[in-house]
Each structure stands twice: as structure tokens, then as C-alpha cells.
Design a protein around this motif. Sequence first.
Motif, PDB file in Angstrom:
ATOM      1  N   SER A   1       0.824  -1.205   0.000  1.00 54.69           N
ATOM      2  CA  SER A   1       0.000   0.000   0.000  1.00 54.69           C
ATOM      3  C   SER A   1       0.860   1.258   0.000  1.00 54.69           C
ATOM      4  O   SER A   1       0.492   2.282  -0.572  1.00 54.69           O
TER       5      SER A   1
ATOM      6  N   LYS B   1       2.726  -6.036  16.343  1.00 54.80           N
ATOM      7  CA  LYS B   1       1.943  -6.898  15.459  1.00 54.80           C
ATOM      8  C   LYS B   1       1.930  -8.294  16.049  1.00 54.80           C
ATOM      9  O   LYS B   1       2.852  -8.679  16.766  1.00 54.80           O
TER      10      LYS B   1
ATOM     11  N   GLU C   1      -2.271  -5.090  17.853  1.00 52.36           N
ATOM     12  CA  GLU C   1      -2.555  -5.077  16.419  1.00 52.36           C
ATOM     13  C   GLU C   1      -4.036  -4.836  16.167  1.00 52.36           C
ATOM     14  O   GLU C   1      -4.420  -4.082  15.274  1.00 52.36           O
TER      15      GLU C   1
ATOM     16  N   SER D   1      -4.184  -1.285  14.584  1.00 55.09           N
ATOM     17  CA  SER D   1      -4.259  -1.300  13.126  1.00 55.09           C
ATOM     18  C   SER D   1      -5.574  -1.880  12.618  1.00 55.09           C
ATOM     19  O   SER D   1      -5.835  -1.870  11.424  1.00 55.09           O
ATOM     20  N   GLY D   2      -6.386  -2.447  13.519  1.00 51.84           N
ATOM     21  CA  GLY D   2      -7.645  -3.047  13.084  1.00 51.84           C
ATOM     22  C   GLY D   2      -7.453  -4.329  12.308  1.00 51.84           C
ATOM     23  O   GLY D   2      -8.331  -4.781  11.585  1.00 51.84           O
ATOM     24  N   THR D   3      -6.253  -4.931  12.433  1.00 52.00           N
ATOM     25  CA  THR D   3      -5.974  -6.163  11.687  1.00 52.00           C
ATOM     26  C   THR D   3      -5.474  -7.236  12.642  1.00 52.00           C
ATOM     27  O   THR D   3      -5.123  -6.950  13.788  1.00 52.00           O
TER      28      THR D   3
ATOM     29  N   TYR E   1      -4.480  -9.174   8.295  1.00 52.87           N
ATOM     30  CA  TYR E   1      -5.794  -9.150   7.648  1.00 52.87           C
ATOM     31  C   TYR E   1      -6.741  -8.265   8.443  1.00 52.87           C
ATOM     32  O   TYR E   1      -6.784  -8.332   9.672  1.00 52.87           O
ATOM     33  N   GLN E   2      -7.516  -7.479   7.719  1.00 52.95           N
ATOM     34  CA  GLN E   2      -8.446  -6.585   8.398  1.00 52.95           C
ATOM     35  C   GLN E   2      -9.555  -7.390   9.064  1.00 52.95           C
ATOM     36  O   GLN E   2     -10.186  -8.228   8.437  1.00 52.95           O
TER      37      GLN E   2
ATOM     38  N   ASP F   1     -15.633  -2.615   7.778  1.00 48.51           N
ATOM     39  CA  ASP F   1     -15.650  -1.249   7.256  1.00 48.51           C
ATOM     40  C   ASP F   1     -16.818  -0.448   7.819  1.00 48.51           C
ATOM     41  O   ASP F   1     -16.723   0.769   7.987  1.00 48.51           O
TER      42      ASP F   1
ATOM     43  N   TYR G   1     -15.989   1.592  10.733  1.00 54.07           N
ATOM     44  CA  TYR G   1     -15.228   2.801  10.418  1.00 54.07           C
ATOM     45  C   TYR G   1     -16.156   3.887   9.908  1.00 54.07           C
ATOM     46  O   TYR G   1     -15.987   5.066  10.201  1.00 54.07           O
TER      47      TYR G   1
ATOM     48  N   ASN H   1      -8.913   3.638  14.353  1.00 56.43           N
ATOM     49  CA  ASN H   1      -7.837   2.891  14.983  1.00 56.43           C
ATOM     50  C   ASN H   1      -7.106   3.791  15.966  1.00 56.43           C
ATOM     51  O   ASN H   1      -6.902   4.971  15.691  1.00 56.43           O
TER      52      ASN H   1
END
Lengths: 230, 210
Positions: A164, B38, B154, B158-160, B164-165, B169, B172, B178
Motif C-alpha cells: 500500500s 503486530k 494489532e 491497526s484493526g488487523t 488481515y483486516q 468497514d 469505520y 484505529n
Amino acid sequence: MNKDSNSYTLIYASVMVILVAFVLAFASEALRPQQAKNEEIDKMRQILAAINIPSTNNNAEELYSQYIVNTYNVNALGEKTEGDPFSTELENELRKPEEQRYYSVYEANIEGKTKYILSLRGAGLWGALWGFVSLNEDKDTVYGIVFGHEGETPGLGAEISQNSFAQQFVNKRIFNRSGEFVSIAIVKPGKTAQGQDYVDGISGGTITSNGVDVMIKSSLKAYESFLIKK
Amino acid sequence: MGLLSSKNKSILFNPLAKENPITVQMLGVCSALAVTSKLEPSIVMAASVIAVISIANVVISLLRNTIPSRIRIIVQLVVVAALVSVINEVLKAFAYDVSKQLSVFIGLIITNCIVMGRLEAFALGNKPWPAFLDGLGNGAGYGIILIIVGFFRELLGSGTLFGYQVIPDKLYELGYENNGLMILPPMALIVVACIIWVQRARNKSLQEEK
């Protein structure tokens, strides 16, 4: 035997150190061919990633020979020279005086169009940064870019190796309208840069982002004479 | 004596909670801060520490009757450093991707006070099998905390999870954001503190008498 005597301690320490040295030397020697192979494949994968071709450890060599059609070194004047670009490390070249430097160039063929892949090398917060950038035929707009790092902070600076982040660079120009080399700036998200294309840096990874900014500028500057030659 | 006598069982399982190296003994906190932003590096780090600490414990335990006491710390250090270097070389040859991820953390293992602490406190005075279990238990106790902290940092930062998310959505769109602070090292301390709080509240024997 007296375990606390000086001679026992000395002999114990010497024997231990020699044994450990042998073990480490053996491990390093025995595994080196495999490691060198891995590094080579890793480099091919990065070069492929710079032209947006995803690869795995297994098919990297095949894809590399399929897409990379020409490789050569150029000198500081932008002229093609002898030498194997694959073993030319920008890191070592940048330490030499300018007239003795060689820069590696890989030409890829994507759907009949030539892409020039150039090396990047710089420093981040904790260690080295590197990468490959591919430019379109005009030697100006970015086709793809990939970044690697030695040990930036996971979740912060290490995000530069995410796709990204790299995708922001696509179609950015490294020359300004009057044809001067200006590089691509990395700015804090929300800020802008005057007179040059820019992308958003990583929040919380300011030093790494600045490192990437300097790396792109200084590395591409080295290629400038090659890039100006149309 | 069976493979897991009651004494060995407590050697193996006590470090997971009652004698946890991070939350009770306060060892190895520094590396817990560094690698837990993470989930994935947290797990890799946990696995590497478990491997290094158990093998080092066995080696030191085997050598325990020969080590001159004046240079025992140096001997321990050499064993740990050699082990870590060999593991690093092996990973580079056979698991290159993992080794690339681990690059910084490998060095952190050598300086991890849990490793040295267990060698000094346990392996020097015990037989290889209990020493191995002790290493396994302490490594796992360290790993559990790392994974819990990594999970929350994490997820909330980061919402993951594993990249992976997992936060939808929709949330959000409703205005959820986040928490960027979670990614920064101080939040690891706060998460560790929350774990200690929960653990002490549930386990009366850990509370100091007034």
C-alpha cells in the motif's frame, strides 16, 4: 581437580572458545551455498516486485528470465560499461569516488514496453534501507517500486515494505516540468511538497519516511546522467 | 520418577501464570515492548525464545559440574550467543523469509534477561530434563504474554490480525478509528500492566500484605 584454580579456568575458557568457534565456522561454511542461493532468489523477487510481478521462492528464477531482457552497468556519465550488474551492490559503489562507480540497470519487457529497473540504497532508523524502482520508457514516471529494510520497527517504519505504501509512487514523476531532477518527496500525511511530486509518509515512522525520501533522492541522483540520456 | 512427576509439572506450568517471567518476575519486559506491535512477530519471537532458552538450559545443565564458577556468566553468554548465531544461520539457509523477519529480534534474544536468568537460577543447579522443562515453561510464559499483548495492539492499533483486516468497514463508517497510540511502545507497558492487574486480582497469593 580444583575447579577454581586459575589454570583450570583458563584452559576451560580457551577450549570452550575454540570449540564454539569451530561450530560457528562449520555452520557458516556448510550453509553458505544455500544462503547465497536464497539471497539471489530474494533479489530476483525484489526486482520482479519492482515491476509489479508477484513471485514465490519457487518460480522467481523462471519469471526473472522471462521478464528481465537486458542487464548492464552504467558509469557516472550514464554510459554502458562492462560488469555483472547482479553482483553490483549500490551500497559498495556509493563509497567509491564518483568516476569509479558503476550502477546496475535491469531492463524489463512488459507487454512490449521497456521498463528500467534501478537500485536504491539508504538508511532508516535502525539500519539499512534498500529497494528497486522501475521507470517507464520515458525514464521519468515510476512504474513500480519496492522497499526492503534491515530492521525498522514493526507496525511503524517497517510499513514501508507494504504494497500500500509502494503503490502511492506509481505514475509519480521524478523530473519537474522544466526537466530538472527533483525526485519524489515523502511528506507527512496531509502536507504537500512544492515543485515536485509527493506521497504520504508513515505516521509514527517519521525517521524511516525521511530515510526513504533521502534514499530515493540520492540513489536516483546517481543515475541522473543515465536518466537524462533519451 | 516419571517423565512428568508433580515437581516437574510445577517446573513446567508454574511459569505460565503464578511465576510468569514477565508479569510476576518482571524479566524480559524490554523485548516485550519492542516486538509486540503486530501479532505475527510476537509469535515468531515467542517461538525463538522458547527454542533458545530450552536448548541453552539443557546445555548449561549438562556442563554444570565442569563450569568454573568465576567465569560462569561468560560461559552462559557464550553458549547463548553461539546457539542464537547457529539458529540464525540455519534459518537463513532453510527459512529465508522467516529469518528476514527475525533479523532484529535475533539479537534481542541474546540480551533477553529471562534466558540468562533461568540459566543462572535453574540450569546451573539442576539435571538436564528438569532444566529443559524449566526452559520450556519460562519460554512459554514469556510467549503467552507477548502473544496477548501483540493481539490487542494489532487489533486496536491497526484493526488487523496477522495483517488481515478484522474490524468491519461499517464500523469505520460509523466513526470508529484505529488507536494510533496502541502501535507505540508505551501502550505495550499499559497492556502488560492491565494483564498484571487482572492476574493479581484473581490470584490472591500474588498480592503483597500490607
